[in-house]
Enzyme design. Sequence first.
Site, short mmCIF file in Angstrom:
data_model
loop_
_atom_site.label_atom_id
_atom_site.label_comp_id
_atom_site.label_asym_id
_atom_site.label_seq_id
_atom_site.Cartn_x
_atom_site.Cartn_y
_atom_site.Cartn_z
N ILE A 1 0.91 -1.15 0.00
CA ILE A 1 0.00 0.00 0.00
C ILE A 1 0.94 1.19 0.00
O ILE A 1 1.51 1.55 1.03
CB ILE A 1 -0.94 -0.01 1.23
CG1 ILE A 1 -1.79 -1.27 1.24
CG2 ILE A 1 -1.81 1.25 1.22
CD1 ILE A 1 -2.67 -1.43 2.47
N PRO A 2 1.15 1.80 -1.17
CA PRO A 2 2.31 2.68 -1.39
C PRO A 2 2.21 4.07 -0.78
O PRO A 2 2.07 5.08 -1.46
CB PRO A 2 2.39 2.75 -2.92
CG PRO A 2 0.99 2.56 -3.37
CD PRO A 2 0.37 1.61 -2.39
N CYS A 3 2.36 4.13 0.54
CA CYS A 3 2.33 5.42 1.24
C CYS A 3 3.54 6.28 0.87
O CYS A 3 3.50 7.50 1.05
CB CYS A 3 2.24 5.20 2.75
SG CYS A 3 3.43 4.03 3.42
N HIS A 4 4.58 5.67 0.32
CA HIS A 4 5.75 6.45 -0.09
C HIS A 4 5.44 7.34 -1.30
O HIS A 4 6.21 8.25 -1.60
CB HIS A 4 6.94 5.52 -0.40
CG HIS A 4 6.68 4.54 -1.50
ND1 HIS A 4 6.01 3.35 -1.28
CD2 HIS A 4 7.00 4.57 -2.81
CE1 HIS A 4 5.93 2.69 -2.43
NE2 HIS A 4 6.52 3.42 -3.38
#
Length: 161
Positions: free
Chosen positions: A127-130
């Site tokens: 889950i690409p919070c970056h």
Amino acid sequence: MIYKQIYQSPLGPISLLADEEHLLGCWFLGQKYFERDFEAETVLEKKSTILDHAQAWLDAYFSGKNPRPADYLAPNGTAFQERVWQVLKTIPAGSSLTYGQIARIVDCRSAQAVGSAVGKNPISIFIPCHRVLGSQGQLTGYAAGLDKKAWLLRHEGLTIK
């Protein structure tokens, strides 16, 4: 039963937690909120099918491939956090959104509240919070550290201001 394995990434060790059917967590060792909400659980350091899938996904990701979204994720959070995390899943590799843009998508007046939800994402990278940036496209906040966030974005081909 909760299973755990340590994955050796180019950025350092990553802790993976899963049950029989879902990936529950993916944290860089030492990051903020590390293994949060699992402190009282019995965790076995043992292989599992889900952990094998997660490690194969990470192998593909770190080798430069763009793996399909994993369909075995089960992050645990508030209803608001889960709405924010759903938006994160829609950000393609090499792209980004700002906290403010996500706030508008989830109909929230506070980019800061969105930032808090993004920071508590228990399944980073998957889950690409970056891929969330500050209002001017700058690097801000990442529970595992800005150095890792910058590396992940560059790895995906995104130029950072």
